[in-house]
Scaffold this motif. Structure first.
Motif, PDB file in Angstrom:
ATOM      1  N   VAL A  37      43.345  41.377  44.569  1.00 55.75           N
ATOM      2  CA  VAL A  37      42.698  40.821  43.411  1.00 55.75           C
ATOM      3  C   VAL A  37      42.031  40.971  42.808  1.00 55.75           C
ATOM      4  CG1 VAL A  37      42.849  39.293  41.633  1.00 55.75           C
ATOM      5  CG2 VAL A  37      44.506  37.759  43.331  1.00 55.75           C
ATOM      6  N   SER A  38      42.567  42.323  41.801  1.00 51.43           N
ATOM      7  CA  SER A  38      41.418  43.243  41.255  1.00 51.43           C
ATOM      8  C   SER A  38      40.465  42.384  40.243  1.00 51.43           C
ATOM      9  CB  SER A  38      41.638  44.352  40.917  1.00 51.43           C
ATOM     10  OG  SER A  38      42.210  45.415  41.685  1.00 51.43           O
ATOM     11  N   VAL A  39      39.448  43.594  39.760  1.00 43.25           N
ATOM     12  CA  VAL A  39      38.719  42.982  38.549  1.00 43.25           C
ATOM     13  C   VAL A  39      39.585  43.549  37.011  1.00 43.25           C
ATOM     14  CG1 VAL A  39      37.096  41.206  39.877  1.00 43.25           C
ATOM     15  CG2 VAL A  39      36.710  44.160  39.061  1.00 43.25           C
ATOM     16  N   THR A  41      39.036  45.055  33.522  1.00 46.88           N
ATOM     17  CA  THR A  41      38.720  44.457  31.568  1.00 46.88           C
ATOM     18  C   THR A  41      40.168  44.281  30.876  1.00 46.88           C
ATOM     19  OG1 THR A  41      38.446  47.136  30.783  1.00 46.88           O
ATOM     20  CG2 THR A  41      36.808  45.979  32.332  1.00 46.88           C
ATOM     21  N   ARG A  42      41.131  44.964  31.518  1.00 44.70           N
ATOM     22  CA  ARG A  42      41.787  44.828  30.219  1.00 44.70           C
ATOM     23  C   ARG A  42      42.787  43.721  29.969  1.00 44.70           C
ATOM     24  NH1 ARG A  42      46.939  43.727  31.829  1.00 44.70           N
ATOM     25  NH2 ARG A  42      47.608  44.172  33.921  1.00 44.70           N
ATOM     26  N   PRO A  43      43.332  43.265  28.530  1.00 48.34           N
ATOM     27  CA  PRO A  43      43.255  41.854  28.234  1.00 48.34           C
ATOM     28  C   PRO A  43      44.333  40.967  29.114  1.00 48.34           C
ATOM     29  CG  PRO A  43      43.699  43.656  26.851  1.00 48.34           C
ATOM     30  CD  PRO A  43      43.323  44.582  27.709  1.00 48.34           C
ATOM     31  N   HIS A  53      46.925  37.677  39.123  1.00 48.25           N
ATOM     32  CA  HIS A  53      47.048  38.948  39.006  1.00 48.25           C
ATOM     33  C   HIS A  53      45.497  40.177  38.901  1.00 48.25           C
ATOM     34  CE1 HIS A  53      50.768  37.155  37.898  1.00 48.25           C
ATOM     35  NE2 HIS A  53      51.419  37.802  38.103  1.00 48.25           N
ATOM     36  N   TYR A  54      45.133  39.020  38.730  1.00 52.83           N
ATOM     37  CA  TYR A  54      44.043  39.867  38.276  1.00 52.83           C
ATOM     38  C   TYR A  54      42.241  38.664  37.734  1.00 52.83           C
ATOM     39  CZ  TYR A  54      45.904  44.338  38.006  1.00 52.83           C
ATOM     40  OH  TYR A  54      46.644  46.238  37.825  1.00 52.83           O
ATOM     41  N   PHE A  55      41.494  39.402  38.153  1.00 50.82           N
ATOM     42  CA  PHE A  55      39.933  38.427  37.433  1.00 50.82           C
ATOM     43  C   PHE A  55      39.984  39.223  36.498  1.00 50.82           C
ATOM     44  CE2 PHE A  55      39.922  37.716  42.444  1.00 50.82           C
ATOM     45  CZ  PHE A  55      39.916  36.464  42.578  1.00 50.82           C
ATOM     46  N   LEU A  84      38.688  49.876  32.728  1.00 50.91           N
ATOM     47  CA  LEU A  84      38.290  49.651  33.908  1.00 50.91           C
ATOM     48  C   LEU A  84      38.443  48.735  35.100  1.00 50.91           C
ATOM     49  CD1 LEU A  84      33.859  49.354  32.665  1.00 50.91           C
ATOM     50  CD2 LEU A  84      35.680  51.007  33.297  1.00 50.91           C
ATOM     51  N   TYR A  85      39.162  49.007  36.098  1.00 49.72           N
ATOM     52  CA  TYR A  85      39.965  48.637  36.561  1.00 49.72           C
ATOM     53  C   TYR A  85      38.754  48.635  38.575  1.00 49.72           C
ATOM     54  CZ  TYR A  85      44.106  48.558  34.291  1.00 49.72           C
ATOM     55  OH  TYR A  85      45.048  48.391  33.880  1.00 49.72           O
ATOM     56  N   GLY A  86      38.983  47.695  39.009  1.00 49.55           N
ATOM     57  CA  GLY A  86      37.844  47.614  40.666  1.00 49.55           C
ATOM     58  C   GLY A  86      38.187  46.292  41.485  1.00 49.55           C
ATOM     59  N   LEU A 104      47.174  46.825  48.587  1.00 50.09           N
ATOM     60  CA  LEU A 104      46.317  46.522  47.111  1.00 50.09           C
ATOM     61  C   LEU A 104      47.092  47.935  46.164  1.00 50.09           C
ATOM     62  CD1 LEU A 104      44.141  46.647  49.477  1.00 50.09           C
ATOM     63  CD2 LEU A 104      42.239  47.635  47.729  1.00 50.09           C
ATOM     64  N   ASP A 105      47.512  46.972  45.064  1.00 54.43           N
ATOM     65  CA  ASP A 105      48.234  48.154  44.412  1.00 54.43           C
ATOM     66  C   ASP A 105      46.422  48.950  43.551  1.00 54.43           C
ATOM     67  OD1 ASP A 105      49.498  49.721  41.286  1.00 54.43           O
ATOM     68  OD2 ASP A 105      51.409  47.769  42.308  1.00 54.43           O
ATOM     69  N   ILE A 106      46.879  50.451  43.549  1.00 51.66           N
ATOM     70  CA  ILE A 106      45.455  50.527  43.576  1.00 51.66           C
ATOM     71  C   ILE A 106      45.873  51.871  42.493  1.00 51.66           C
ATOM     72  CG2 ILE A 106      44.604  51.655  45.610  1.00 51.66           C
ATOM     73  CD1 ILE A 106      42.294  50.913  44.860  1.00 51.66           C
ATOM     74  N   ASP A 107      44.868  52.715  41.984  1.00 56.18           N
ATOM     75  CA  ASP A 107      45.761  53.713  41.356  1.00 56.18           C
ATOM     76  C   ASP A 107      45.248  54.899  42.424  1.00 56.18           C
ATOM     77  OD1 ASP A 107      42.314  53.819  40.793  1.00 56.18           O
ATOM     78  OD2 ASP A 107      43.135  56.231  39.355  1.00 56.18           O
ATOM     79  N   ILE A 108      45.137  56.292  42.105  1.00 57.58           N
ATOM     80  CA  ILE A 108      45.398  57.314  43.078  1.00 57.58           C
ATOM     81  C   ILE A 108      44.061  57.364  44.138  1.00 57.58           C
ATOM     82  CG2 ILE A 108      45.774  59.449  44.216  1.00 57.58           C
ATOM     83  CD1 ILE A 108      48.016  59.315  42.084  1.00 57.58           C
TER      84      ILE A 108
HETATM   85  P1  5GP Z   1      48.172  47.365  35.127  1.00 58.70           P
HETATM   86  O1  5GP Z   1      47.693  47.523  33.642  1.00 58.70           O
HETATM   87  O2  5GP Z   1      49.132  47.661  35.531  1.00 58.70           O
HETATM   88  O3  5GP Z   1      48.590  45.951  35.737  1.00 58.70           O
HETATM   89  O4  5GP Z   1      47.809  48.500  36.321  1.00 58.70           O
HETATM   90  C1  5GP Z   1      47.233  49.754  36.063  1.00 58.70           C
HETATM   91  C2  5GP Z   1      46.625  50.395  37.080  1.00 58.70           C
HETATM   92  O5  5GP Z   1      45.231  50.194  37.290  1.00 58.70           O
HETATM   93  C3  5GP Z   1      47.975  50.260  38.286  1.00 58.70           C
HETATM   94  O6  5GP Z   1      48.124  52.227  38.350  1.00 58.70           O
HETATM   95  C4  5GP Z   1      47.549  49.854  39.357  1.00 58.70           C
HETATM   96  O7  5GP Z   1      47.236  50.268  40.429  1.00 58.70           O
HETATM   97  C5  5GP Z   1      45.717  49.945  38.955  1.00 58.70           C
HETATM   98  N1  5GP Z   1      44.606  49.292  39.425  1.00 58.70           N
HETATM   99  C6  5GP Z   1      45.342  47.837  39.347  1.00 58.70           C
HETATM  100  N2  5GP Z   1      44.065  47.365  40.531  1.00 58.70           N
HETATM  101  C7  5GP Z   1      42.858  48.760  40.481  1.00 58.70           C
HETATM  102  C8  5GP Z   1      41.740  48.486  41.407  1.00 58.70           C
HETATM  103  O8  5GP Z   1      40.835  47.710  41.512  1.00 58.70           O
HETATM  104  N3  5GP Z   1      40.868  49.336  41.554  1.00 58.70           N
HETATM  105  C9  5GP Z   1      41.437  50.807  40.737  1.00 58.70           C
HETATM  106  N4  5GP Z   1      41.004  52.532  40.935  1.00 58.70           N
HETATM  107  N5  5GP Z   1      42.938  50.792  40.168  1.00 58.70           N
HETATM  108  C10 5GP Z   1      43.276  49.621  39.887  1.00 58.70           C
END
Ligand code: 5GP
Length: 194
Positions: A37-39, A41-43, A53-55, A84-86, A104-108
């Motif tokens: 679970v990532s953090v 700023t997306r609604p 799903h997220y924090f 922002l995602y982290g 971790l589903d994460i951007d590249i």
């Molecule tokens: P969504 O907003 O559709 O949940 O995810 C958008 C994108 O952000 C996805 O490609 C996902 O892999 C990426 N993402 C989710 N969490 C993180 C994170 O913690 N770090 C980074 N860099 N990307 C993330």
């Protein structure tokens, strides 16, 4: 008794490569794997649950976490309106210490950074669309973007595919069942040692 340290399964790929579908099938087959679970700023979307799903945090809170060095990595994800995602360092460290297996589903770019931060505990998998041409066709077929926008998207997609070289493994998603089988094989060999 010492608990065996956990693992990170880092999954990234260009949008449209179908990584979500593959991940869902894999997680169904391996119930011990937990979603990381990532953090962000997306609604929050209506169906999403805080902490599952997220924090969901404000931009100010996010910037504070960057300043406090609480994030392993963070990215502004352009395809998501620049939100922002982290990845939280404490979340990952706790999970590894507890012997958990996290996906971790994460951007590249974020995926590459997590691999660098945890080289011994992680396996990074890049999900690729069947071909560069197929991805381009998909972007062109939407028909809603201006020529300039299409050009920018194509260049970004091409750069993203090049970054796939930095991952431990690549899976080409031309057939969903094959892709899932290949993913399972990587897990069995690298994590479950079967
Ligand atoms: P969504 O907003 O559709 O949940 O995810 C958008 C994108 O952000 C996805 O490609 C996902 O892999 C990426 N993402 C989710 N969490 C993180 C994170 O913690 N770090 C980074 N860099 N990307 C993330």
């Amino acid at each position: 008794m010492t608990i065996q340290r956990g693992n990170l399964i880092i999954v990234a790929g260009p949008s449209g490569a179908g990584k979500g579908t593959i991940e869902n099938a894999v997680m169904e087959a391996y119930p011990d794997i937990e979603f990381s679970v990532s953090v962000t700023t997306r609604p929050r979307r209506e169906y999403e649950v805080e902490g599952k799903h997220y924090f969901f945090i404000s931009k100010d809170e996010f910037l504070q976490k960057i300043r406090n060095d609480e994030l392993v990595e963070w990215q502004e994800v352009y395809s998501k309106n620049g939100h922002l995602y982290g990845t939280l360092r404490s979340y990952i460290d706790d999970a590894l210490n507890e012997g958990k297996r996290l996906l971790l589903d994460i951007d590249i770019k974020g995926g590459i950074k997590v691999k660098q931060a945890y080289p011994d505990e992680s396996i990074s998998i890049f999900i690729e669309p069947p071909s560069r041409e197929a991805l381009e066709q998909r972007l062109l077929a939407r028909g809603t973007d201006s020529k300039e926008q299409i050009q920018i998207r194509l260049e970004r997609a091409s750069e993203e595919l090049d970054l796939g070289q930095l991952f431990d493994y690549k899976i080409v998603n031309s057939d969903l069942e094959d892709a899932v089988q290949n993913f399972k094989k990587l897990l069995n060999e690298n994590i479950y040692h079967q």
